[in-house]
Write an enzyme that holds these catalytic residues in place. Structure first.
Site, PDB file in Angstrom:
ATOM      1  N   HIS A  19      23.633  53.496  47.322  1.00 47.72           N
ATOM      2  CA  HIS A  19      23.896  54.551  48.299  1.00 47.72           C
ATOM      3  C   HIS A  19      24.644  55.731  47.698  1.00 47.72           C
ATOM      4  CE1 HIS A  19      23.247  51.364  51.630  1.00 47.72           C
ATOM      5  NE2 HIS A  19      22.138  52.014  51.363  1.00 47.72           N
ATOM      6  N   HIS A  42      11.868  49.852  52.873  1.00 42.60           N
ATOM      7  CA  HIS A  42      12.481  48.591  53.318  1.00 42.60           C
ATOM      8  C   HIS A  42      13.792  48.941  54.011  1.00 42.60           C
ATOM      9  CE1 HIS A  42       9.654  47.435  50.167  1.00 42.60           C
ATOM     10  NE2 HIS A  42       9.627  46.231  50.702  1.00 42.60           N
ATOM     11  N   SER A 100      20.716  52.535  54.460  1.00 39.01           N
ATOM     12  CA  SER A 100      20.072  53.754  53.963  1.00 39.01           C
ATOM     13  C   SER A 100      19.561  54.647  55.093  1.00 39.01           C
ATOM     14  CB  SER A 100      18.929  53.393  53.019  1.00 39.01           C
ATOM     15  OG  SER A 100      19.387  52.574  51.960  1.00 39.01           O
ATOM     16  N   GLU A 118      10.123  48.652  58.366  1.00 38.38           N
ATOM     17  CA  GLU A 118      10.829  47.375  58.369  1.00 38.38           C
ATOM     18  C   GLU A 118       9.984  46.326  59.094  1.00 38.38           C
ATOM     19  OE1 GLU A 118      12.838  44.278  57.761  1.00 38.38           O
ATOM     20  OE2 GLU A 118      13.497  46.167  56.820  1.00 38.38           O
ATOM     21  N   ASP A 143       4.131  47.244  56.510  1.00 37.67           N
ATOM     22  CA  ASP A 143       4.517  47.042  55.111  1.00 37.67           C
ATOM     23  C   ASP A 143       4.871  48.369  54.445  1.00 37.67           C
ATOM     24  OD1 ASP A 143       4.054  46.757  52.120  1.00 37.67           O
ATOM     25  OD2 ASP A 143       3.815  44.671  52.751  1.00 37.67           O
ATOM     26  N   GLY A 144       6.088  48.459  53.954  1.00 33.40           N
ATOM     27  CA  GLY A 144       6.541  49.699  53.342  1.00 33.40           C
ATOM     28  C   GLY A 144       5.856  50.033  52.042  1.00 33.40           C
ATOM     29  N   ASP A 164      13.810  49.468  48.145  1.00 33.13           N
ATOM     30  CA  ASP A 164      14.795  48.433  47.811  1.00 33.13           C
ATOM     31  C   ASP A 164      14.398  47.121  48.490  1.00 33.13           C
ATOM     32  OD1 ASP A 164      15.396  49.441  50.310  1.00 33.13           O
ATOM     33  OD2 ASP A 164      17.536  49.095  50.124  1.00 33.13           O
TER      34      ASP A 164
END
Length: 281
Positions: A19, A42, A100, A118, A143-144, A164
């Site tokens: 971050h 994510h 995030s 997510e 799905d990211g 991530d």
């Protein structure tokens, strides 16, 4: 993986590194008036209680954001990151940690776009509730990794992509490489941040070199922070790294000040260390 819950790890040393870098990148993007799009592949729940049973089980935040919360000697970039956490805790007590998406929400301007992905149903529900109402924000329970096909190239012609994944198995490592490859093919000018854990897996050890090869025709930056030893069986999160493709030109100098500080303050053994590498165009 759908079993993973970031609430157990929120605010730990890995979040501090991730971050801090994310804050630096968004601040740099804000220097130009033209809007941009942030894609968080994510996203998690968006924010986390540090007083709940997940965070309290191991208290990982105490060795991360907890070590920075009351310090008066923070480097400017770290101070900026900690300030975002303070905004998330308006009563002055460290009780909540912004993920995030929340940090992005705090730093993005009204003209900027936020795309959040997510899959975990509970985290997605919390995320959707927390982020509801922000103009320019889309929240998807898909799905990211696959999301980049729809999100790149962005209409803004400027973009930051944050990846991530949990890396609980080994499948996320090749999927991250494949997603980055596709992202660069679709939008070569984007800024891509990939966080990864420093664990005793071959895939983790090999990942930085694979990323260097992937980004061999453009600029990149690799920052790694090692703060603890693995346990007696060789397990545990020794540290983490962030690999940035097309980083801001200012980021290397910022991290050259920040990483030694974090290694000293967050280090849990005498061998705590950092690595900072880059390839500039």
């Amino acid at each position: 993986m759908l079993a993973y819950r970031h609430g157990f790890h929120a605010g730990n040393h890995a979040d501090v590194l991730k971050h801090t870098v994310f804050t630096a990148v968004l601040r740099h993007m804000n220097l130009k008036p033209k809007p941009y799009r942030v894609v968080d592949t994510h996203a998690g729940a968006g924010g986390y209680s540090l007083e709940g049973r997940y965070a309290q089980k191991k208290g990982e935040y105490e060795e991360g954001i907890g070590r920075l919360w009351s310090r008066k000697d923070l480097p400017p970039l770290v101070a900026d990151y900690v300030e975002q956490v303070r905004v998330f805790n308006p009563d002055g007590k460290l009780a909540q940690y912004p993920g995030s998406p929340a940090i992005a929400q705090l730093l993005l301007r009204p003209v900027d776009q936020l795309r959040l992905y997510e899959l975990h149903p509970t985290d997605h529900r919390i995320l959707a509730s927390a982020m509801a109402g922000r103009r320019g924000t889309e929240i998807h329970d898909s799905d990211g990794f696959d999301a980049l096909r729809a999100q790149l190239p962005p209409s803004t012609r400027r973009a930051v992509v944050l990846m991530d994944p949990s890396y609980e198995g080994t499948g996320d490592y090749p999927r991250a490489i494949a997603a980055l490859r596709e992202g660069l093919a679709r939008f070569a000018d984007g800024t891509y941040l990939l966080w990864y854990p420093q664990v005793t897996k071959l895939e983790s050890a090999q990942l930085p070199k694979r990323l260097e090869a992937l980004a061999s025709q453009t600029s990149w930056l690799h920052a790694r922070l090692t703060v603890q030893r693995p346990d007696a069986q060789g397990f545990g999160l020794a540290g983490s790294g962030v690999f940035v493709i097309n980083p801001p030109y200012t980021l290397h100098a910022q991290l050259l000040e920040v990483l030694p500080y974090l290694a000293d303050v967050l280090g849990q053994f005498d061998g705590a260390n950092y690595l900072l590498e880059q390839r500039a165009d």
